[in-house]
Design a protein around this motif. Structure first.
Motif, short mmCIF file in Angstrom:
data_model
loop_
_atom_site.label_atom_id
_atom_site.label_comp_id
_atom_site.label_asym_id
_atom_site.label_seq_id
_atom_site.Cartn_x
_atom_site.Cartn_y
_atom_site.Cartn_z
N ASN A 188 57.05 26.33 -44.24
CA ASN A 188 56.48 27.21 -43.22
C ASN A 188 56.77 26.75 -41.80
OD1 ASN A 188 54.69 24.99 -43.23
ND2 ASN A 188 53.01 26.27 -42.50
N SER A 189 57.11 25.47 -41.63
CA SER A 189 57.22 24.92 -40.29
C SER A 189 58.63 24.92 -39.70
CB SER A 189 56.68 23.48 -40.28
OG SER A 189 57.43 22.67 -41.17
N SER A 190 59.61 25.40 -40.45
CA SER A 190 60.97 25.41 -39.93
C SER A 190 61.78 26.54 -40.54
CB SER A 190 61.67 24.07 -40.22
OG SER A 190 62.11 24.03 -41.57
N SER A 191 63.00 26.68 -40.07
CA SER A 191 63.90 27.71 -40.60
C SER A 191 64.77 27.17 -41.73
CB SER A 191 64.78 28.27 -39.48
OG SER A 191 65.58 27.23 -38.92
N LYS A 192 64.52 25.93 -42.17
CA LYS A 192 65.35 25.31 -43.21
C LYS A 192 65.24 26.07 -44.53
CE LYS A 192 64.73 20.63 -41.36
NZ LYS A 192 64.06 19.33 -41.62
N VAL A 193 66.38 26.18 -45.19
CA VAL A 193 66.43 26.74 -46.54
C VAL A 193 67.21 25.75 -47.40
CG1 VAL A 193 67.11 28.65 -48.01
CG2 VAL A 193 66.38 29.10 -45.66
N SER A 194 66.56 25.20 -48.41
CA SER A 194 67.23 24.24 -49.29
C SER A 194 67.69 24.91 -50.58
CB SER A 194 66.27 23.09 -49.62
OG SER A 194 66.83 22.25 -50.63
N TRP A 195 68.96 24.63 -50.94
CA TRP A 195 69.54 25.13 -52.20
C TRP A 195 69.77 23.95 -53.15
CZ3 TRP A 195 71.92 30.29 -52.56
CH2 TRP A 195 71.79 31.06 -51.40
N ASP A 196 69.15 22.81 -52.90
CA ASP A 196 69.56 21.56 -53.54
C ASP A 196 68.84 21.20 -54.84
OD1 ASP A 196 71.45 21.07 -51.55
OD2 ASP A 196 69.96 20.15 -50.25
N VAL A 197 67.68 21.79 -55.11
CA VAL A 197 66.94 21.39 -56.31
C VAL A 197 66.54 22.62 -57.11
CG1 VAL A 197 66.04 19.27 -55.27
CG2 VAL A 197 64.71 21.40 -55.10
N LEU A 213 68.74 13.07 -45.70
CA LEU A 213 67.58 12.77 -46.53
C LEU A 213 66.29 12.79 -45.70
CD1 LEU A 213 69.27 9.92 -48.55
CD2 LEU A 213 68.43 12.07 -49.54
N LYS A 214 66.39 12.28 -44.48
CA LYS A 214 65.21 12.28 -43.61
C LYS A 214 64.75 13.70 -43.31
CE LYS A 214 62.20 10.38 -40.81
NZ LYS A 214 61.07 9.56 -41.33
N LYS A 215 65.71 14.59 -43.12
CA LYS A 215 65.38 15.98 -42.80
C LYS A 215 65.06 16.82 -44.02
CE LYS A 215 68.26 16.29 -38.61
NZ LYS A 215 69.44 16.98 -38.01
N SER A 216 65.44 16.33 -45.20
CA SER A 216 65.33 17.14 -46.41
C SER A 216 63.88 17.52 -46.72
CB SER A 216 65.91 16.38 -47.62
OG SER A 216 65.73 17.13 -48.80
N ILE A 217 63.69 18.78 -47.12
CA ILE A 217 62.36 19.24 -47.52
C ILE A 217 62.20 19.18 -49.04
CG2 ILE A 217 62.09 20.70 -45.49
CD1 ILE A 217 62.87 23.11 -47.20
N THR A 218 63.21 18.62 -49.72
CA THR A 218 63.16 18.62 -51.19
C THR A 218 63.54 17.30 -51.86
OG1 THR A 218 65.41 19.54 -51.20
CG2 THR A 218 63.58 21.09 -51.41
N LEU A 219 64.32 16.43 -51.22
CA LEU A 219 64.92 15.28 -51.93
C LEU A 219 64.76 13.97 -51.17
CD1 LEU A 219 68.25 17.01 -52.97
CD2 LEU A 219 66.45 16.27 -54.54
N PRO A 220 64.60 12.87 -51.95
CA PRO A 220 64.09 12.85 -53.32
C PRO A 220 62.58 12.99 -53.34
CG PRO A 220 64.46 10.61 -52.58
CD PRO A 220 64.89 11.50 -51.45
N LYS A 221 62.02 13.31 -54.49
CA LYS A 221 60.57 13.36 -54.64
C LYS A 221 60.03 11.93 -54.72
CE LYS A 221 61.14 17.81 -55.33
NZ LYS A 221 60.95 18.81 -54.27
N VAL A 222 58.72 11.79 -54.54
CA VAL A 222 58.08 10.48 -54.65
C VAL A 222 56.85 10.59 -55.55
CG1 VAL A 222 56.91 8.62 -53.41
CG2 VAL A 222 58.85 9.78 -52.34
N ALA A 223 56.72 9.66 -56.48
CA ALA A 223 55.54 9.58 -57.34
C ALA A 223 54.82 8.27 -57.09
CB ALA A 223 55.95 9.69 -58.81
N LEU A 224 53.60 8.35 -56.61
CA LEU A 224 52.74 7.17 -56.50
C LEU A 224 51.89 7.14 -57.76
CD1 LEU A 224 51.51 7.58 -52.80
CD2 LEU A 224 53.60 6.51 -53.64
#
Length: 360
Positions: A88-97, A256-267
């Motif tokens: 919701n906060s940017s115009s980014k569209v990810s096709w990566d995952v 990667l810093k800008k990515s909204i999808t990659l990689p995920k993180v599990a704590l």
């Protein structure tokens, strides 16, 4: 003014739209512009964002800004799916995952179109995801022609059950299951497991970050230094994993810093009387309300394999994963064709029809 046919749906704890490929333009830029209009996110990089997404149907979080393009091939009995993630906060569209939760809405769409039997083999629908180049199988159990219903964590009422199976999920966007060559790596003095099954993910023990694993989302968002530290680890881990975007190009630290999808993180932390392991799942820009199907499947695979951080806490072929919404069940099974990861979700169609696209 133009319009476009779509289904507005929920799959698991995610919501968004499903559009048939034949109803969309062919070029990527036009599709992205349509997606931004549908969800009401900024249309350009410089446009001010509106967290309420009043101009579209998004709900102000990444789990509600999801779009699937499906291409149905009855002759091959295969559905080709392509996933787009927006925020919701940017115009980014990810096709990566890919999105496992939203994938479970596809069988309901096929059923409504009246073609589910035409694309099913042994009551399973074969879906080829173009983002990860992996096969997924879904079934929509029915009893006397009526969909079987179930309740899942995060959804309070009963809806049609969808069973989902990820076939040979290793190396979705990297070179191997453990793409760094190790089951455990040390990054910024923290032991992590970098694993790629369904989705590339970085697994970290909560206690190694000074957390209990029982924090609320609000508690975590207030721990800005820790969240920032986790993000630094995520970016470095992503570089070591050699994550590739949909075009097959390795992502840089900036990507990667800008990515909204990659990689995920599990704590992760220890489970309790009703669970085997506990997760706090980062998507990565947001803290998930529960656990994504892809992330849960990935963690269950890690719990199945000896010698990594997850299996130090729990090892087994079925895993009850505690999350903010409850406990979700995942499993691993060997089949003649290889490994399958599986879980159960429910899904619903909110509505179908035409979305009106107004010219800028």
């Amino acid at each position: 003014m133009k319009n476009i046919n779509l289904y507005y749906v929920r799959g698991g704890t995610s919501s968004g739209v499903v559009i048939q490929k034949k109803d969309l333009p062919k070029d990527k830029s036009s599709i992205e512009n349509i997606a931004r209009k549908i969800f009401g996110v900024p249309r350009t990089e410089n446009q001010r964002n509106d967290e309420t997404q009043i101009e579209g149907i998004g709900k102000g979080k990444s789990t509600s800004n999801k779009l699937f393009i499906i291409d149905i091939n009855e002759e091959e009995k295969t559905v080709y799916s392509t996933f787009l993630q927006l925020e919701n906060s940017s115009s980014k569209v990810s096709w990566d995952v890919n999105c496992g939760n939203m994938t479970t809405a596809i069988p309901l769409v096929l059923d409504d179109l009246g073609i589910i039997d035409k694309v099913s083999t042994d009551k399973k629908i074969k879906i080829y995801n173009t983002n990860t180049k992996k096969f997924i199988y879904c079934s929509l159990p029915k009893e006397e022609g009526v969909s079987k219903v179930c309740i899942i964590p995060g959804i309070h009422n009963s809806y049609p059950e969808v069973d989902i199976f990820f076939k040979n999920p290793e190396a979705s966007l990297t070179s191997s299951l453990f793409p760094t060559g190790n089951k455990t790596d040390k990054i910024k003095d923290i032991n992590v497991t970098c694993i790629d099954a369904v989705v590339p993910m970085v697994i970290i023990k909560s206690e190694d970050l000074g957390l209990s694993g029982k924090e609320s989302k609000l508690d975590l968002y207030q721990k800005k230094e820790i969240i920032s530290y986790i993000d630094e680890i995520r970016v470095l881990a992503g570089e070591k994993m050699g994550i590739k975007n949909k075009s097959g190009v390795k992502m840089t630290a900036i990507d990667l810093k800008k990515s909204i999808t990659l990689p995920k993180v599990a704590l992760i932390s220890k489970g309790d009387d009703v669970s085997d392991i506990s997760i706090i799942y980062l998507t990565p820009k947001e803290i998930h309300n529960s656990v994504a199907v892809s992330g849960g499947a990935c963690l269950s695979y890690a719990c199945y394999i000896e010698g990594n951080i997850a299996s130090e806490l729990y090892k087994g072929d079925s895993t009850r994963i505690k999350n903010f919404s409850g406990v979700s069940d995942f499993g691993v099974q060997k089949t003649p064709g290889g490994i399958e990861l599986y879980t159960k979700r429910n899904a619903q169609i909110y509505m179908k029809g035409e979305f009106y696209l107004y010219d800028d």
